[in-house]
Design an enzyme around this catalytic site. Structure first.
Site, PDB file in Angstrom:
ATOM      1  N   LYS A 113       0.832  -1.202   0.000  1.00 63.87           N
ATOM      2  CA  LYS A 113       0.000   0.000   0.000  1.00 63.87           C
ATOM      3  C   LYS A 113       0.866   1.251   0.000  1.00 63.87           C
ATOM      4  O   LYS A 113       0.491   2.269  -0.574  1.00 63.87           O
ATOM      5  CB  LYS A 113      -0.923   0.021   1.219  1.00 63.87           C
ATOM      6  CG  LYS A 113      -2.057  -0.995   1.146  1.00 63.87           C
ATOM      7  CD  LYS A 113      -3.067  -0.749   2.263  1.00 63.87           C
ATOM      8  CE  LYS A 113      -4.210  -1.748   2.218  1.00 63.87           C
ATOM      9  NZ  LYS A 113      -5.139  -1.573   3.345  1.00 63.87           N
ATOM     10  N   LYS A 205      -4.984 -10.369  -6.446  1.00 64.81           N
ATOM     11  CA  LYS A 205      -6.225 -10.664  -5.724  1.00 64.81           C
ATOM     12  C   LYS A 205      -7.272  -9.601  -6.009  1.00 64.81           C
ATOM     13  O   LYS A 205      -6.956  -8.452  -6.310  1.00 64.81           O
ATOM     14  CB  LYS A 205      -5.948 -10.803  -4.220  1.00 64.81           C
ATOM     15  CG  LYS A 205      -5.648  -9.527  -3.518  1.00 64.81           C
ATOM     16  CD  LYS A 205      -5.703  -9.702  -1.998  1.00 64.81           C
ATOM     17  CE  LYS A 205      -5.537  -8.327  -1.360  1.00 64.81           C
ATOM     18  NZ  LYS A 205      -5.750  -8.241   0.047  1.00 64.81           N
ATOM     19  N   LYS A 208     -10.613  -4.024  -3.117  1.00 66.26           N
ATOM     20  CA  LYS A 208     -11.419  -2.791  -3.136  1.00 66.26           C
ATOM     21  C   LYS A 208     -10.650  -1.637  -3.748  1.00 66.26           C
ATOM     22  O   LYS A 208     -11.227  -0.688  -4.226  1.00 66.26           O
ATOM     23  CB  LYS A 208     -11.764  -2.391  -1.705  1.00 66.26           C
ATOM     24  CG  LYS A 208     -12.808  -3.232  -1.052  1.00 66.26           C
ATOM     25  CD  LYS A 208     -12.902  -2.853   0.415  1.00 66.26           C
ATOM     26  CE  LYS A 208     -13.807  -3.810   1.143  1.00 66.26           C
ATOM     27  NZ  LYS A 208     -13.618  -3.752   2.591  1.00 66.26           N
TER      28      LYS A 208
HETATM   29  P1  AMP Z   1     -10.656  -5.926   3.582  1.00 63.82           P
HETATM   30  O1  AMP Z   1     -11.440  -5.720   2.346  1.00 63.82           O
HETATM   31  O2  AMP Z   1      -9.198  -5.691   3.350  1.00 63.82           O
HETATM   32  O3  AMP Z   1     -11.201  -5.207   4.781  1.00 63.82           O
HETATM   33  O4  AMP Z   1     -10.753  -7.474   3.923  1.00 63.82           O
HETATM   34  C1  AMP Z   1     -11.749  -8.035   4.706  1.00 63.82           C
HETATM   35  C2  AMP Z   1     -11.688  -9.540   4.708  1.00 63.82           C
HETATM   36  O5  AMP Z   1     -11.871 -10.050   3.386  1.00 63.82           O
HETATM   37  C3  AMP Z   1     -10.358 -10.131   5.198  1.00 63.82           C
HETATM   38  O6  AMP Z   1     -10.597 -11.284   5.958  1.00 63.82           O
HETATM   39  C4  AMP Z   1      -9.641 -10.474   3.933  1.00 63.82           C
HETATM   40  O7  AMP Z   1      -8.727 -11.537   4.111  1.00 63.82           O
HETATM   41  C5  AMP Z   1     -10.794 -10.908   3.038  1.00 63.82           C
HETATM   42  N1  AMP Z   1     -10.450 -10.672   1.620  1.00 63.82           N
HETATM   43  C6  AMP Z   1     -10.213  -9.475   1.031  1.00 63.82           C
HETATM   44  N2  AMP Z   1      -9.942  -9.632  -0.286  1.00 63.82           N
HETATM   45  C7  AMP Z   1     -10.015 -10.971  -0.526  1.00 63.82           C
HETATM   46  C8  AMP Z   1      -9.841 -11.787  -1.699  1.00 63.82           C
HETATM   47  N3  AMP Z   1      -9.563 -11.265  -2.895  1.00 63.82           N
HETATM   48  N4  AMP Z   1     -10.000 -13.131  -1.561  1.00 63.82           N
HETATM   49  C9  AMP Z   1     -10.304 -13.674  -0.373  1.00 63.82           C
HETATM   50  N5  AMP Z   1     -10.473 -12.975   0.766  1.00 63.82           N
HETATM   51  C10 AMP Z   1     -10.339 -11.638   0.704  1.00 63.82           C
END
Ligand code: AMP
Ligand code: TRP
Length: 348
Positions: A113, A205, A208
């Site tokens: 990031k 991956k 967002k």
């Molecule tokens: P975040 O969007 O970073 O707040 O992530 C929230 C949750 O979603 C965390 O447990 C991440 O590990 C999971 N997560 C985010 N992006 C992915 C992805 N592309 N594949 C699987 N899990 C994800």
């Protein structure tokens, strides 16, 4: 015996996507029957990168509503907003002062990031994993269900609890054994769905923060948009879908999504699609996606129409969460040697 405790959270940055659901939230739902479950919307984490103050509150609400729409049941789980429980910020400070800086500089997510932001990187972005450790440790969590990308942060939370707090500040019993101040948590990373990849590039991956909207399916995307995104998803010139070919990351990802969302499982999906062209496969995948998301979207619409109900859920969640968090924070303050405020001493 009390049930083992679970804590997890997602940041309210924009809309949640398929990766958040399959990697994280979907796994939370099943744990509600067997575990004492706490799920928070981690809004303090959402401001570690530049954020829009006009949207933060609405995104926080929408994220909480999506938890419920995905099957989190407030009668069985404590659903709350991180910033509503000030103990998160306070424990974060205590942990900051005993966590070596170089542990944070090693974090892959920070490095990724940070390069995107140049000299605008905030102290908060570096500190993100310590706040996450505070989130987890405050609730004496046994298990933390997350996607694969959070594994390193979980290891950091374990190291902070074990090496920096318990070993250094834990009181000793009569035999000289450390009495732990903080519970050392375990990650729970399920294989399927742990890493949902971008529709634009099967080697990255789904995220967002990708500026390309077409790279992700958001949980609230309408059916036409889902179909359009799937149609445009990156493919390769090879006929037939398969798992495990390192030369074909897109096939692996899209077939994996189909196997999971259709409920058919990997073996059945692989044999069904082994000789299928992309033109036949994509509408099948789009349909599986639309059908899987339909009930979530319907429930989200209902919840959005009744903000008072969501407020009630978050307010009772805050109360339950605060009670647990305050107890852990008090234990940690005491272990670190702080003078209790006189009203706190009177309560103890
Ligand atoms: P975040 O969007 O970073 O707040 O992530 C929230 C949750 O979603 C965390 O447990 C991440 O590990 C999971 N997560 C985010 N992006 C992915 C992805 N592309 N594949 C699987 N899990 C994800
Ligand atoms: N860092 C997590 C993510 O981006 C979100 C998060 C913050 C979290 N605090 C947490 C996840 C505590 C689990 C437990 O995915």
């Amino acid at each position: 015996m009390s049930r083992p405790r679970v804590l997890s959270g997602v940041q309210p940055t924009g809309s949640l996507h398929l990766g958040n659901w399959l990697g994280a939230i979907r796994n939370w739902v099943a744990l509600q029957d067997s575990h004492d479950t706490f799920f928070c919307v981690v809004d303090l984490h959402a401001i570690t990168v530049p954020h829009d103050p006009q949207r933060l509150a609405a995104d926080t609400r929408s994220t909480a509503a999506l938890y419920l729409a995905c099957g989190i049941d407030p009668a069985r789980s404590t659903v709350f907003v991180q910033s509503h429980v000030p103990a998160h910020s306070e424990l974060c400070w205590l942990l900051n002062c005993i966590t070596p800086l170089n542990w944070l500089e090693r974090m892959i997510q920070f490095k990724e990031k940070a390069v995107k932001q140049g000299d605008q990187v905030s102290v908060g972005l570096l500190d993100y994993p310590v706040l996450m450790a505070a989130d987890i440790l405050l609730y004496d969590a046994d298990l933390v269900p997350v996607g694969e990308d959070q594994k390193q942060h979980l290891e950091l939370a374990r190291d902070i609890a074990q090496q920096r707090v318990n070993a250094r500040f834990g009181p000793r019993d009569a035999d000289g054994e450390v009495i732990p101040v903080l519970k050392v948590p375990e990650p729970l990373i399920l294989k399927e769905g742990a890493r949902v990849m971008s529709l634009a590039d099967g080697r990255n991956k789904m995220s967002k923060s990708d500026p390309n909207e077409g790279s992700r399916i958001n949980l609230l995307d309408p059916p036409e948009l889902i179909t359009k995104k799937v149609k445009r998803a990156k493919t390769d010139p090879v006929m037939g879908l398969e798992f495990g070919n390192p030369e074909r990351p897109e096939t692996d990802n899209l077939l994996g999504l189909y196997a999971l969302l259709s409920g058919k499982g990997r073996d059945a999906a692989a044999s069904e699609c082994a000789a299928m062209g992309w033109g036949t496969f994509k509408p099948l995948l789009a349909e599986a996606l639309v059908e899987a998301l339909r009930p979530i979207q319907a429930r989200h619409a209902e919840l959005s129409a009744d903000p008072a109900e969501l407020d009630r859920v978050l307010s009772s969640g805050r109360e339950r969460a605060s009670a647990v968090a305050e107890a852990t924070l008090g234990r940690t303050r005491a272990a670190l040697g702080f003078l209790p405020a006189s009203d706190r001493a009177a309560q103890a």
